[in-house]
Design a protein around this motif. Structure first.
Motif, PDB file in Angstrom:
ATOM      1  N   UNK A   1       0.770  -1.091   0.121  1.00  0.00           N
ATOM      2  CA  UNK A   1      -0.011  -0.184  -0.079  1.00  0.00           C
ATOM      3  C   UNK A   1       1.044   1.193   0.050  1.00  0.00           C
ATOM      4  N   UNK A   2       0.917   2.066  -1.049  1.00  0.00           N
ATOM      5  CA  UNK A   2       1.677   3.023  -1.223  1.00  0.00           C
ATOM      6  C   UNK A   2       1.084   4.345  -1.559  1.00  0.00           C
ATOM      7  N   UNK A   3       1.532   5.488  -1.413  1.00  0.00           N
ATOM      8  CA  UNK A   3       0.766   6.742  -1.801  1.00  0.00           C
ATOM      9  C   UNK A   3       1.306   7.373  -3.139  1.00  0.00           C
ATOM     10  N   UNK A   4       0.699   7.723  -3.841  1.00  0.00           N
ATOM     11  CA  UNK A   4       1.441   8.165  -5.164  1.00  0.00           C
ATOM     12  C   UNK A   4       0.720   9.683  -5.469  1.00  0.00           C
ATOM     13  N   UNK A   5       1.558  10.455  -6.198  1.00  0.00           N
ATOM     14  CA  UNK A   5       1.344  11.607  -7.173  1.00  0.00           C
ATOM     15  C   UNK A   5       0.826  11.349  -8.378  1.00  0.00           C
ATOM     16  N   UNK A   6      -0.568  11.679  -8.875  1.00  0.00           N
ATOM     17  CA  UNK A   6      -1.076  11.451 -10.151  1.00  0.00           C
ATOM     18  C   UNK A   6      -0.832  12.567 -10.995  1.00  0.00           C
ATOM     19  N   UNK A   7       0.431  12.441 -11.667  1.00  0.00           N
ATOM     20  CA  UNK A   7       0.702  13.763 -12.356  1.00  0.00           C
ATOM     21  C   UNK A   7       0.113  13.644 -13.885  1.00  0.00           C
ATOM     22  N   UNK A   8      -0.235  12.548 -14.187  1.00  0.00           N
ATOM     23  CA  UNK A   8      -0.669  12.726 -15.573  1.00  0.00           C
ATOM     24  C   UNK A   8      -1.350  11.111 -15.913  1.00  0.00           C
ATOM     25  N   UNK A   9      -1.776  10.739 -17.083  1.00  0.00           N
ATOM     26  CA  UNK A   9      -2.537   9.550 -17.437  1.00  0.00           C
ATOM     27  C   UNK A   9      -1.647   8.369 -17.825  1.00  0.00           C
ATOM     28  N   UNK A  10      -0.331   8.565 -18.184  1.00  0.00           N
ATOM     29  CA  UNK A  10       0.522   7.729 -18.339  1.00  0.00           C
ATOM     30  C   UNK A  10       1.244   7.003 -17.173  1.00  0.00           C
ATOM     31  N   UNK A  11       1.590   5.635 -17.205  1.00  0.00           N
ATOM     32  CA  UNK A  11       2.165   4.967 -16.111  1.00  0.00           C
ATOM     33  C   UNK A  11       3.476   5.554 -15.694  1.00  0.00           C
ATOM     34  N   UNK A  12       4.178   6.315 -16.680  1.00  0.00           N
ATOM     35  CA  UNK A  12       5.578   7.020 -16.005  1.00  0.00           C
ATOM     36  C   UNK A  12       5.088   8.172 -15.480  1.00  0.00           C
ATOM     37  N   UNK A  13       3.731   8.635 -15.436  1.00  0.00           N
ATOM     38  CA  UNK A  13       3.536  10.071 -14.570  1.00  0.00           C
ATOM     39  C   UNK A  13       2.857   9.762 -13.337  1.00  0.00           C
TER      40      UNK A  13
END
Length: 148
Positions: A129-141
């Motif tokens: 379980x990790x926290x993420x920044x969703x900077x875009x629609x691509x997996x690299x973002x």
């Protein structure tokens, strides 16, 4: 297997008496044809040395009795724990997903859009379980946030 309970600070947006978030109007009702000169300041900037007020020590209840059934295999159990003044608090939650082989997540957005928001994503197959920044629609973002 169930995703572990999380504590997420909850701060309501400012609102009017009708519960609607106010929209701020433009500072200039009629735009000027030419740029205006920025005001000149002669005083030193004010720098605060105070530390931000930490969230009070709040704890999640043992039993999360409020529920939202997302679909027949997915239930979100939660509790809202307010501070004494009830102007802030935490949301405690547990997302249970049966017969799932992918990932599950919960996102928080200040503007209602996925891009630019933060998410907690759990992968049952790896039990992470990790926290993420969703900077875009691509997996690299979609980037793991620093937990320090």
């Amino acid at each position: 297997s169930p995703v572990a309970a999380s504590q997420v600070p909850v701060t309501p947006p400012p609102s009017t008496s009708e519960g609607v978030v106010p929209i701020t109007a433009s500072p200039t009702p009629q735009p000027t044809p030419q740029p205006t000169q920025a005001p000149v300041t002669t005083s030193s900037p004010i720098v605060s040395t105070e530390q931000p007020t930490p969230f009070p020590a709040l704890a999640c209840p043992k039993d999360l009795v409020e529920t939202v059934t997302i679909d027949p295999n997915t239930v979100f159990y939660y509790a809202i724990v307010p501070t004494e003044s009830a102007d802030n608090g935490i949301m405690c939650g547990r997302l249970e997903v049966l017969n799932h082989k992918g990932w599950v997540g919960v996102a928080v957005s200040l503007n209602g859009f996925m891009i630019g928001s933060e998410a907690i994503i759990g992968e049952p197959s790896t039990e992470s379980v990790l926290k993420y920044n969703l900077n875009g629609k691509g997996a690299n973002l979609v980037n793991v946030m620093d937990t320090a």
